[in-house]
Design a protein around this motif. Structure first.
Motif, short mmCIF file in Angstrom:
data_model
loop_
_atom_site.label_atom_id
_atom_site.label_comp_id
_atom_site.label_asym_id
_atom_site.label_seq_id
_atom_site.Cartn_x
_atom_site.Cartn_y
_atom_site.Cartn_z
N UNK A 1 -2.84 8.80 -2.56
CA UNK A 1 -2.26 9.86 -1.75
C UNK A 1 -1.85 11.05 -2.63
N UNK B 1 -11.51 6.41 7.37
CA UNK B 1 -10.40 6.96 6.60
C UNK B 1 -9.32 7.30 7.59
N UNK C 1 -1.05 1.46 -5.06
CA UNK C 1 -2.34 2.14 -5.11
C UNK C 1 -2.43 3.20 -4.02
N UNK C 2 -1.97 2.83 -2.82
CA UNK C 2 -2.00 3.78 -1.70
C UNK C 2 -1.17 5.02 -2.05
N UNK D 1 -14.16 -0.53 -7.00
CA UNK D 1 -13.71 -0.86 -5.65
C UNK D 1 -14.34 0.09 -4.63
N UNK D 2 -15.28 -0.44 -3.85
CA UNK D 2 -15.98 0.41 -2.89
C UNK D 2 -15.05 0.90 -1.79
N UNK D 3 -13.98 0.16 -1.54
CA UNK D 3 -12.99 0.60 -0.56
C UNK D 3 -12.34 1.90 -1.01
N UNK D 4 -11.96 1.96 -2.27
CA UNK D 4 -11.32 3.16 -2.81
C UNK D 4 -12.29 4.34 -2.77
N UNK D 5 -13.56 4.08 -3.07
CA UNK D 5 -14.58 5.13 -3.01
C UNK D 5 -14.66 5.71 -1.60
N UNK D 6 -14.75 4.82 -0.62
CA UNK D 6 -14.90 5.26 0.78
C UNK D 6 -13.69 6.09 1.20
N UNK D 7 -12.54 5.72 0.67
CA UNK D 7 -11.28 6.34 1.02
C UNK D 7 -11.15 7.76 0.46
N UNK D 8 -11.68 7.96 -0.75
CA UNK D 8 -11.30 9.14 -1.52
C UNK D 8 -12.42 10.13 -1.80
N UNK D 9 -13.66 9.63 -1.91
CA UNK D 9 -14.69 10.46 -2.54
C UNK D 9 -15.56 11.24 -1.55
N UNK D 10 -16.12 12.37 -2.03
CA UNK D 10 -17.07 13.14 -1.26
C UNK D 10 -18.48 12.61 -1.50
N UNK E 1 -20.90 10.28 0.42
CA UNK E 1 -20.24 9.02 0.73
C UNK E 1 -20.69 8.47 2.08
N UNK F 1 -7.82 -0.29 1.16
CA UNK F 1 -8.88 0.70 1.35
C UNK F 1 -10.08 0.03 2.03
N UNK F 2 -10.53 0.60 3.12
CA UNK F 2 -11.64 0.01 3.87
C UNK F 2 -12.96 0.62 3.42
N UNK F 3 -13.95 -0.22 3.10
CA UNK F 3 -15.22 0.31 2.60
C UNK F 3 -16.06 0.92 3.71
#
Ligand SMILES: Nc1ncnc2c1ncn2[C@@H]1O[C@H](COP(=O)(O)OP(=O)(O)OP(=O)(O)O)[C@@H](O)[C@H]1O
Ligand SMILES: Nc1ncnc2c1ncn2[C@@H]1O[C@H](COP(=O)(O)OP(=O)(O)O)[C@@H](O)[C@H]1O
Ligand code: SF4
Ligand code: SF4
Ligand SMILES: [Mg+2]
Ligand SMILES: [Mg+2]
Lengths: 331, 327
Positions: free
Chosen positions: B197, A267, B192-193, B216-225, B241, A260-262
């Protein structure tokens, strides 16, 4: 060609699986299967892959914590299995390890001072007063105050304990340190402090590191070279920049694409692998990755791919790496 | 925007041998229907305690809520009578955890546990129909050979598979809100991916809101509004985000974003760090709790702790926020 600090050739490590009433050996965990790589003085080799793929076993076998099932490990040109007493003693001084949870590796009942003096005691170095002063120096070196000497590990935070673990590992001026998930349990703000410390020490001491981790962004940041493992095998190894820019193995591509990329503006489409990693007790025939590989063909199910040279220093074990060259995952 | 969940001034803590320890120092955040809110912060900052407070799952009798409100669909969960609370927790909000083994019963077959969850939600169903539901749920969350899995015990499943089962159970009650506390932290990245998903897909189908807890800020960027950033028991910043990642305004948020090693950065360069460590709960400083690590700190930061205030479409708790420039 100049001699590498460490050279691992065809390393294999099987653990017995026991069962039945008499706990007879009924199979093997093929934890490490024919792994070869080398580590240069003052450089970092990153070892990545999913849990259970054999990273720690590789690290521990190098430290002589396990006997290899097959293969050779050369340290400064000497086979570590054939070393005499004096050579072994020097080897044990030169090669150290740092673990993920320093709490488990630091004796909870010993003071920090005793923990840090222990390596000197074992190697019969210095007087008691000298050892204590060296322990204080070590603490300063890793950014802790000397007043920590008389305290116990549980009195420190995770990041501080990891600094103590690092202090102990560098006590004897080692040439190689295996960092097994050494920063994985730390929060980002503390993780960056410890990573910087490791990189500083590396520069000052010309330390070589084997950096084992599952966080690929961290590994890329600290490594000169990277080896990607899957189910006991190295599937690809190359210079750190090269492997991130031009991954060749389908597993490396999927692994990179899954990070996951910050940055919410990036995305994107991910390569989502189906299924789980198979068991190392009964790994798939042919290419070990074929059960999850989006490009698997008949040949992959029966014929095991061997390492091929993509270019100087970049090796990959996949039948179709060349045909798949255009499928670049990261973009 | 009417909030689905509205946490206001929540204080919670634990009775310990050393006396009462306050963990949450007035936490506020809100979440709209169908939205995904990320709750991010370092270990021990109070993410799980916040989630457990919402679920009324704080360990008894040590854990307690001492002030604040948790508005959910126009009811306050803090003062709601037990029976009604039961309805909310059983039917409207579900939760999944980092280690599903702790939530699954190790001595019961997976199938029976899902069937029980289905029946809890719809007591009138026959076992046969509940079983069919369970099968459908397992199929929906992507478990191969589900009819075989129904008869297995939790330990026979891999970590990723167990998390899928947990998600299946959580979704049987068609919740309006799913609280996910680090559901992928223990999993490998490729697994995790898969799970992220799956959560996205389930949300698209059902329209539920998700409170996603992670460090994990990566997961936040990936998933959250939107994102709520916590530090030492306080909310320090809340923003969309995009806002948060492009122009973090709280010095802690900015420090956090700068400390992460990035794939596109030059290797072997020193990383930016936040100096120092989080103060211990038992001796939190007066004023701003981030003060000892903050580069923007001034005298007033010591005198009073900053309130969470609205500023240009976001919320910040800081006397001297970072200027809104691109980082
Ligand atoms: N049962 C308990 N008794 C006493 N203190 C507790 C208890 N549970 C949690 N705490 C304390 O409350 C604080 C917040 O804990 P919490 O579990 O919410 O952290 P978190 O943000 O979820 O961290 P992590 O990222 O490690 O999961 C911590 O200091 C923790 O030690
Ligand atoms: N001492 C041991 N006895 C039996 N099996 C082991 C032992 N150590 C590791 N293994 C097995 O070997 C495989 C590789 O393990 P490990 O090297 O710890 O992986 P990693 O560090 O990559 O997560 C795993 O299947 C693990 O269960
Ligand atoms: S050899 Fe075949 S299965 Fe293995 S990685 Fe290459 S394409 Fe995939
Ligand atoms: S209130 Fe003061 S100390 Fe706290 S984050 Fe803002 S500037 Fe820093
Ligand atoms: Mg390991
Ligand atoms: Mg937690």
């Amino acid at each position: 060609m100049k001699e590498s600090l460490l050279q691992v050739r065809g390393l294999k490590k099987y653990f017995p699986v026991r069962g039945g009433v008499f706990l007879r050996r009924i199979g093997n965990v093929q934890a490490v299967e024919d792994v070869s790589f080398s580590v240069e003085r003052g450089k970092t080799l990153g070892l990545v892959g999913e849990s259970g793929c054999g990273k720690s076993t590789v690290g521990q076998t190098i430290l002589k914590l396990h006997n290899p099932t097959a293969g050779e490990i050369f340290y400064e040109g000497r086979d570590i299995a054939a070393m005499n007493r004096a050579e072994l003693k020097a080897f044990r001084r030169d090669v150290q390890i740092i673990f993920q949870d320093p709490f488990e590796s630091l004796n909870a009942r010993h003071t920090v001072s005793r923990i840090l003096e222990e390596p000197f005691v074992i190697h019969e170095m210095g007087t008691a007063a000298e050892r204590r002063s060296w322990a204080g120096d070590l603490l300063n070196r890793v950014g802790l105050q000397a007043d920590a000497l008389d305290r116990f590990p549980h009195e420190f935070s995770g990041g501080q304990r990891q600094r103590i673990g690092i202090a102990r590992a560098i006590a004897l001026q080692p040439k190689l340190v295996v960092c097994d998930e050494a920063v994985s349990a730390l929060d980002v703000s503390i993780q960056s402090q410890v990573i910087n410390l490791l990189m500083d020490l590396q520069r000052e001491m010309n330390l070589a590191l084997i950096f084992i981790a599952h966080d690929l962004a961290v590994v890329k940041h600290v490594s000169d070279d990277i080896a990607v493992m899957y189910l006991g095998k190295i599937v690809e190894q190359a210079d750190a920049q090269e492997i991130y820019a031009f991954p060749r193995h389908p597993y490396t591509k999927a692994l990179l694409s899954a990070i996951p990329i910050p940055d919410p503006s990036r995305r994107g489409e991910r390569i989502i692998l189906s299924g789980d990693v198979p068991s190392p007790i009964d790994p798939p025939n042919g290419c070990r990755f074929h059960t999850r590989c989006p490009h698997a063909a008949d040949q992959c199910r029966t014929v095991e791919p061997t390492e091929e040279l993509v270019n100087e220093g970049h090796r990959v074990a996949c039948h179709f790496w060349n045909e798949l060259a255009d499928h670049n995952a990261v973009g | 925007m009417a909030a689905l969940l509205e946490v206001r001034g929540l204080r919670a803590g634990f009775d310990t041998d050393a006396g009462y320890i306050e963990v949450l120092d007035g936490v506020s955040f809100e979440l709209a229907s169908g939205e995904t809110l990320g709750l991010v912060g370092e270990s021990g900052c109070g993410k799980s305690v916040s989630a457990l407070s919402i679920m009324n799952l704080l360990p008894r009798p040590a854990g307690k809520i001492t002030a604040g409100s948790i508005g959910f669909q126009n009811r306050d969960l803090v003062t709601l009578p037990k029976e009604e609370l039961h309805d909310v927790r059983g039917n409207r909000i579900s939760m999944i955890f980092q280690e599903p083994m702790t939530a699954l019963n190790p001595v019961h077959r997976v199938g029976n546990q899902i069937i029980e969850a289905v029946k809890l939600h719809e007591p009138d169903l026959t076992t046969a129909i509940a079983r069919r539901r369970a099968l459908e749920m397992l199929e929906r969350v992507g478990i191969p050979a589900p009819d075989q899995r129904l008869n297995e015990y939790p330990h026979q499943l891999s970590g990723g598979m167990r998390q899928r089962v947990m998600i299946a159970m959580a979704l049987t009650m068609q919740p309006d809100l799913l609280i996910a506390d680090e559901p992928t932290t223990a999993l490998d990245v490729t697994i995790q991916a898969q799970i992220l998903d799956l959560l996205r897909e389930m949300q698209r189908e059902s329209g539920m809101a998700i409170l996603f807890i992670t460090h994990d800020l990566g997961v936040i960027a990936e998933l959250c509004d939107r994102v709520t950033v916590m530090y030492a028991g306080c909310v320090v910043e809340q923003a969309s985000v995009t806002q948060l990642f492009s122009t973090p305004r709280h010095p802690y948020t900015q420090g956090l974003l700068r400390s992460i090693p990035r794939l596109d950065a030059t290797p072997k360069q020193p990383l930016t760090t936040i100096p120092g460590t989080v103060p211990a709960l038992i001796d939190m400083p007066k004023g701003c709790r981030f003060r000892n690590r903050c580069l923007n700190a001034e005298d007033d930061c010591e005198l009073r702790s900053p309130d969470l205030i609205h500023a240009a479409g976001r919320q910040i708790a800081c006397h001297h926020p970072v200027a809104e420039v691109l980082t």
